[in-house]
Write a protein that holds these residues in place. Structure first.
Motif, PDB file in Angstrom:
ATOM      1  N   GLU A   1      -6.529  -1.856 -19.850  1.00  0.00           N
ATOM      2  CA  GLU A   1      -6.881  -3.161 -19.280  1.00  0.00           C
ATOM      3  C   GLU A   1      -5.648  -3.936 -18.823  1.00  0.00           C
ATOM      4  O   GLU A   1      -5.544  -5.159 -18.998  1.00  0.00           O
ATOM      5  CB  GLU A   1      -7.706  -3.988 -20.276  1.00  0.00           C
ATOM      6  N   ILE A   2      -4.699  -3.217 -18.214  1.00  0.00           N
ATOM      7  CA  ILE A   2      -3.504  -3.847 -17.655  1.00  0.00           C
ATOM      8  C   ILE A   2      -3.793  -4.257 -16.219  1.00  0.00           C
ATOM      9  O   ILE A   2      -4.130  -3.422 -15.380  1.00  0.00           O
ATOM     10  CB  ILE A   2      -2.302  -2.897 -17.697  1.00  0.00           C
ATOM     11  N   GLU A   3      -3.704  -5.520 -15.937  1.00  0.00           N
ATOM     12  CA  GLU A   3      -3.929  -6.023 -14.588  1.00  0.00           C
ATOM     13  C   GLU A   3      -2.905  -7.113 -14.273  1.00  0.00           C
ATOM     14  O   GLU A   3      -2.212  -7.606 -15.153  1.00  0.00           O
ATOM     15  CB  GLU A   3      -5.355  -6.576 -14.430  1.00  0.00           C
ATOM     16  N   GLY A   4      -2.816  -7.472 -13.003  1.00  0.00           N
ATOM     17  CA  GLY A   4      -1.863  -8.499 -12.591  1.00  0.00           C
ATOM     18  C   GLY A   4      -1.368  -8.238 -11.180  1.00  0.00           C
ATOM     19  O   GLY A   4      -1.969  -7.476 -10.419  1.00  0.00           O
ATOM     20  N   VAL A   5      -0.250  -8.861 -10.839  1.00  0.00           N
ATOM     21  CA  VAL A   5       0.311  -8.749  -9.493  1.00  0.00           C
ATOM     22  C   VAL A   5       1.656  -8.027  -9.567  1.00  0.00           C
ATOM     23  O   VAL A   5       2.597  -8.528 -10.172  1.00  0.00           O
ATOM     24  CB  VAL A   5       0.489 -10.127  -8.843  1.00  0.00           C
ATOM     25  N   ALA A   6       1.722  -6.843  -8.970  1.00  0.00           N
ATOM     26  CA  ALA A   6       2.988  -6.126  -8.849  1.00  0.00           C
ATOM     27  C   ALA A   6       3.712  -6.632  -7.605  1.00  0.00           C
ATOM     28  O   ALA A   6       3.069  -7.096  -6.657  1.00  0.00           O
ATOM     29  CB  ALA A   6       2.746  -4.628  -8.742  1.00  0.00           C
ATOM     30  N   ILE A   7       5.034  -6.563  -7.598  1.00  0.00           N
ATOM     31  CA  ILE A   7       5.812  -7.005  -6.438  1.00  0.00           C
ATOM     32  C   ILE A   7       6.740  -5.871  -6.003  1.00  0.00           C
ATOM     33  O   ILE A   7       7.539  -5.377  -6.798  1.00  0.00           O
ATOM     34  CB  ILE A   7       6.637  -8.267  -6.749  1.00  0.00           C
ATOM     35  N   VAL A   8       6.605  -5.493  -4.732  1.00  0.00           N
ATOM     36  CA  VAL A   8       7.430  -4.425  -4.174  1.00  0.00           C
ATOM     37  C   VAL A   8       8.372  -5.025  -3.134  1.00  0.00           C
ATOM     38  O   VAL A   8       7.954  -5.806  -2.277  1.00  0.00           O
ATOM     39  CB  VAL A   8       6.565  -3.341  -3.500  1.00  0.00           C
ATOM     40  N   THR A   9       9.641  -4.683  -3.211  1.00  0.00           N
ATOM     41  CA  THR A   9      10.605  -5.112  -2.201  1.00  0.00           C
ATOM     42  C   THR A   9      11.032  -3.886  -1.404  1.00  0.00           C
ATOM     43  O   THR A   9      11.200  -2.796  -1.958  1.00  0.00           O
ATOM     44  CB  THR A   9      11.830  -5.803  -2.838  1.00  0.00           C
ATOM     45  N   PHE A  10      11.169  -4.049  -0.090  1.00  0.00           N
ATOM     46  CA  PHE A  10      11.529  -2.917   0.761  1.00  0.00           C
ATOM     47  C   PHE A  10      12.192  -3.439   2.032  1.00  0.00           C
ATOM     48  O   PHE A  10      12.118  -4.621   2.357  1.00  0.00           O
ATOM     49  CB  PHE A  10      10.299  -2.074   1.119  1.00  0.00           C
ATOM     50  N   VAL A  11      12.859  -2.533   2.754  1.00  0.00           N
ATOM     51  CA  VAL A  11      13.580  -2.892   3.972  1.00  0.00           C
ATOM     52  C   VAL A  11      12.992  -2.139   5.159  1.00  0.00           C
ATOM     53  O   VAL A  11      12.723  -0.942   5.073  1.00  0.00           O
ATOM     54  CB  VAL A  11      15.082  -2.567   3.839  1.00  0.00           C
ATOM     55  N   ILE A  12      12.779  -2.857   6.272  1.00  0.00           N
ATOM     56  CA  ILE A  12      12.409  -2.240   7.532  1.00  0.00           C
ATOM     57  C   ILE A  12      13.679  -2.097   8.361  1.00  0.00           C
ATOM     58  O   ILE A  12      14.298  -3.091   8.729  1.00  0.00           O
ATOM     59  CB  ILE A  12      11.368  -3.075   8.302  1.00  0.00           C
ATOM     60  N   GLU A  13      14.072  -0.848   8.620  1.00  0.00           N
ATOM     61  CA  GLU A  13      15.308  -0.584   9.342  1.00  0.00           C
ATOM     62  C   GLU A  13      15.164  -0.908  10.836  1.00  0.00           C
ATOM     63  O   GLU A  13      14.083  -1.239  11.316  1.00  0.00           O
ATOM     64  CB  GLU A  13      15.714   0.889   9.173  1.00  0.00           C
ATOM     65  N   LYS A  14      16.266  -0.798  11.570  1.00  0.00           N
ATOM     66  CA  LYS A  14      16.264  -1.118  13.001  1.00  0.00           C
ATOM     67  C   LYS A  14      15.350  -0.205  13.801  1.00  0.00           C
ATOM     68  O   LYS A  14      14.899  -0.567  14.885  1.00  0.00           O
ATOM     69  CB  LYS A  14      17.685  -1.033  13.556  1.00  0.00           C
ATOM     70  N   ASP A  15      15.064   0.996  13.270  1.00  0.00           N
ATOM     71  CA  ASP A  15      14.160   1.914  13.967  1.00  0.00           C
ATOM     72  C   ASP A  15      12.745   1.866  13.398  1.00  0.00           C
ATOM     73  O   ASP A  15      11.886   2.666  13.773  1.00  0.00           O
ATOM     74  CB  ASP A  15      14.695   3.352  13.902  1.00  0.00           C
ATOM     75  N   GLY A  16      12.497   0.914  12.461  1.00  0.00           N
ATOM     76  CA  GLY A  16      11.163   0.754  11.888  1.00  0.00           C
ATOM     77  C   GLY A  16      10.924   1.552  10.628  1.00  0.00           C
ATOM     78  O   GLY A  16       9.862   1.432  10.007  1.00  0.00           O
ATOM     79  N   THR A  17      11.891   2.359  10.210  1.00  0.00           N
ATOM     80  CA  THR A  17      11.737   3.157   8.998  1.00  0.00           C
ATOM     81  C   THR A  17      11.701   2.269   7.754  1.00  0.00           C
ATOM     82  O   THR A  17      12.422   1.276   7.672  1.00  0.00           O
ATOM     83  CB  THR A  17      12.901   4.162   8.853  1.00  0.00           C
TER      84      THR A  17
END
Length: 306
Positions: free
Chosen positions: A239-255
């Motif tokens: 019964e683990i629930e909540g809001v996870a937070i993901v950080t990520f980078v969009i490169e100059k080519d969209g990767t």
């Protein structure tokens, strides 16, 4: 049946007395309830504190103070932390209204510095609330603690001078508001049209404005995430629930690169987030002054038991 009930009662009582997260206990509080990833404590003043944890790391990730055991009215300290225990949101509620000094995470994207240009958007801001409304000057800082903006409010409405700074601390532009109405600005309107945040793929060929394309892209991004992400069985069982937070980078080519889960809730949920984001398709890149730039995002993902 009687023996089973008696065993369950004794086991439940012993578990409650075995404080799972004793190192995070409030002074002179009484443990009322606990689970794999939460505790509820009653304070000496009669208020209740609800805390959430990352079980495997034993890190406190959320603290909410309630006025009574009905858990309807927030009244007292409020905290949000990442998986390393760093505070990203801090403030106080009085009768469900934010009051006093607050630090808030914006959750917005931010330009990542490169060798020639770049612009950082807000990472967090600090200022004051009065009866739930922002007042006075709010200062915004990026992830390197550099001031990127100053905003003034009057009873929750933009009022007075608003200033944006570049990564060297120089003024990008100034704007003046009066009761929410823009009076003047020194912003270069030629460059405004060349600034664009990255967008999830699938909407670039549609007819419409940039705003409409962004709305379409945001919808497709959420559809991709929630269409692919699975609620881990162990996390659901516990019964683990909540809001996870993901950080990520969009490169100059969209990767999509540099994917990190800064709030994972538990190991299984963290792994599931990483799996989905590592398979994410290329985006349409962001542009600054007509040139592609790297952009960092913080994205919340909700895990809610039905």
């Amino acid at each position: 049946l009687v023996l089973i009930i008696l065993f369950q009662t004794i086991f439940g009582y012993s578990q409650l007395n075995k404080y799972l997260y004793k190192e995070h206990r409030e002074p002179d509080s009484k443990l009322v309830d606990q689970g794999v990833n939460y505790t509820i404590e009653k304070l000496k003043n009669g208020k209740y504190v609800f805390k959430k944890y990352y079980p495997e790391l034993r890190v406190n990730t959320n603290l909410v103070t309630f006025k009574s055991k009905k858990f309807e009215v927030k009244d007292g300290l409020y905290l949000e932390m990442n998986d390393e225990g760093e505070i990203i949101v801090k403030g106080e509620y009085i009768n469900n209204q934010k009051q006093g000094k607050w630090k808030e995470s914006t959750g917005e994207g931010e330009y990542v510095d490169d060798e020639k240009h770049g612009k950082w958007k807000e990472f967090h801001s600090e200022g004051e609330y009065v009866y739930g409304k922002k007042v006075g000057e709010w200062v915004s800082r990026d992830s390197k603690d550099r001031i990127v903006g100053k905003t003034n409010y009057l009873e929750g409405t933009l009022n007075g001078e608003q200033i944006s700074y570049d990564t060297l601390g120089q003024v990008n532009y100034k704007s003046v508001y009066e009761n929410g109405l823009l009076i003047s600005t020194t912003r270069d309107t030629v460059n405004i049209g060349l600034e664009r945040m990255p967008r999830f793929v699938g909407c670039e060929d549609m007819q419409g404005t940039d705003k409409e394309k962004k709305a379409c892209a945001d919808k497709k991004m959420l559809s991709y995430i929630y269409g692919n992400i699975k609620y881990p069985k162990k996390a659901r069982r516990q019964e683990i629930e909540g809001v996870a937070i993901v950080t990520f980078v969009i490169e100059k080519d969209g990767t999509v690169t540099d994917i990190k889960v800064i709030r994972g809730l538990c190991n299984d949920i963290k792994a599931e987030c990483l799996k989905v984001f590592n398979k994410m398709p290329k985006w349409t890149p962001g542009y600054q002054r007509g040139k592609p730039v790297k952009v960092q995002f913080n994205l919340p993902i909700t895990f809610k038991l039905k």
